[in-house]
Design a protein around this motif. Structure first.
Motif, short mmCIF file in Angstrom:
data_model
loop_
_atom_site.label_atom_id
_atom_site.label_comp_id
_atom_site.label_asym_id
_atom_site.label_seq_id
_atom_site.Cartn_x
_atom_site.Cartn_y
_atom_site.Cartn_z
N GLY A 16 74.25 42.57 109.28
CA GLY A 16 74.28 41.13 109.54
C GLY A 16 73.69 40.76 110.89
N LEU A 19 69.84 41.23 110.84
CA LEU A 19 69.18 40.13 110.15
C LEU A 19 69.26 38.84 110.96
CD1 LEU A 19 70.30 40.71 106.43
CD2 LEU A 19 68.01 40.99 107.38
N SER A 20 70.36 38.66 111.67
CA SER A 20 70.51 37.47 112.52
C SER A 20 69.47 37.46 113.63
CB SER A 20 71.91 37.42 113.12
OG SER A 20 72.89 37.32 112.10
N SER A 23 66.30 36.34 112.43
CA SER A 23 66.25 34.89 112.23
C SER A 23 65.67 34.17 113.43
CB SER A 23 67.66 34.34 111.95
OG SER A 23 68.19 34.86 110.77
N LEU A 31 66.85 35.43 105.45
CA LEU A 31 67.60 34.90 104.31
C LEU A 31 66.92 35.25 103.00
CD1 LEU A 31 68.61 31.39 105.73
CD2 LEU A 31 70.17 33.25 105.13
N LEU A 34 67.60 38.99 102.43
CA LEU A 34 68.98 39.20 101.99
C LEU A 34 69.18 38.74 100.56
CD1 LEU A 34 71.89 40.01 102.63
CD2 LEU A 34 72.25 37.71 103.55
N ILE A 52 73.81 32.84 97.52
CA ILE A 52 72.65 33.47 98.16
C ILE A 52 71.93 34.40 97.20
CG2 ILE A 52 71.93 35.06 100.00
CD1 ILE A 52 74.06 33.90 101.78
N VAL A 96 74.41 34.53 107.86
CA VAL A 96 74.05 35.87 107.42
C VAL A 96 75.13 36.88 107.81
CG1 VAL A 96 72.47 37.80 107.83
CG2 VAL A 96 71.56 35.53 107.31
N THR A 97 75.57 36.83 109.07
CA THR A 97 76.59 37.78 109.52
C THR A 97 77.91 37.55 108.80
OG1 THR A 97 75.55 37.92 111.71
CG2 THR A 97 77.83 38.66 111.53
N SER A 99 78.30 36.38 105.83
CA SER A 99 78.17 36.78 104.42
C SER A 99 78.24 38.29 104.24
CB SER A 99 76.83 36.27 103.85
OG SER A 99 75.74 36.97 104.42
N SER A 159 63.77 42.71 109.17
CA SER A 159 64.58 42.37 108.00
C SER A 159 64.63 43.54 107.02
CB SER A 159 64.02 41.13 107.32
OG SER A 159 64.08 40.00 108.16
#
Length: 202
Positions: A16, A19-20, A23, A31, A34, A52, A96-97, A99, A159
């Motif tokens: 998470g 991926l953050s 972003s 996103l 993911l 998602i 994202v984190t 989720s 990502s």
């Protein structure tokens, strides 16, 4: 079992945060990644984030990513995108984190998501904003497409790395965040008001 659960939770958090951070380079690319991973069964999201992993969300993220990527190649419009994308990146990083931390209680989940996910995205985005402003000042915006391309490549690579090798990804992210914080600190230190000294008062 508890050790396995804790290890899996740690991996999910690392995924998470990575991926953050991505972003901060492009809001919708992580996103999209993911969502694609969830649709293909490579990421297990909690019930609250089932939206998602729907084909509809995947299509929306794909369209949004295309528009965002294209927008950064339009002269001066890229600066307007930065203004909008900064809070959007923090929001995306937080979502994202959150989720990917399904085994935590809601308070811990969203606190971690905001501090770690939103923080990583915010720091990354702040540095890219600074680099784009510097590029505009030194080249009149002519080098901005090069900056945009580098940002896009990093967003995609980070990502994919986060999904496939989250431990490696977080090492890269921690190294980059350390570099970004140092750069931002030096930049904003220039604007600090000098403290009064006897020499200044005389």
């Amino acid at each position: 079992m508890d050790q396995l659960l804790n290890f899996n939770t740690l991996i999910e958090i690392l995924l998470g945060v990575s991926l953050s951070a991505a972003s901060g380079f492009r809001v919708f690319v992580p996103l999209l990644t993911l969502s694609a991973a969830a649709v293909l069964g490579h990421a297990n999201l909690p019930t609250d984030f089932d939206w998602i992993e729907s084909p509809q969300a995947l299509a929306v993220f794909a369209i949004a990513s295309t528009l965002e990527v294209g927008g950064y190649y339009i002269p001066w419009f890229d600066h307007l995108l930065d203004v909008v994308a900064t809070p959007a990146a923090i929001l995306a990083g937080t979502i994202v984190t959150a989720s990917l931390a399904p085994d935590l209680n809601p308070v811990a989940q969203w606190t971690l998501a905001l501090v770690a996910g939103g923080g990583a995205a915010g720091i990354t985005k702040s540095l890219t904003n600074l680099l784009r402003a510097t590029s505009t000042a030194t080249s009149g915006g002519l080098a901005n497409p090069i900056v945009a391309t580098v940002e896009l490549v990093i967003a995609i690579a980070l990502s994919i790395l986060a999904i496939t090798l989250p431990v490696v990804a977080i090492i890269v992210v921690i190294t980059f965040l350390g570099f970004a914080i140092a750069k931002l600190w030096r930049f904003f230190s220039r604007f600090r008001t000098p403290q009064s000294t006897p020499e200044n008062l005389s």
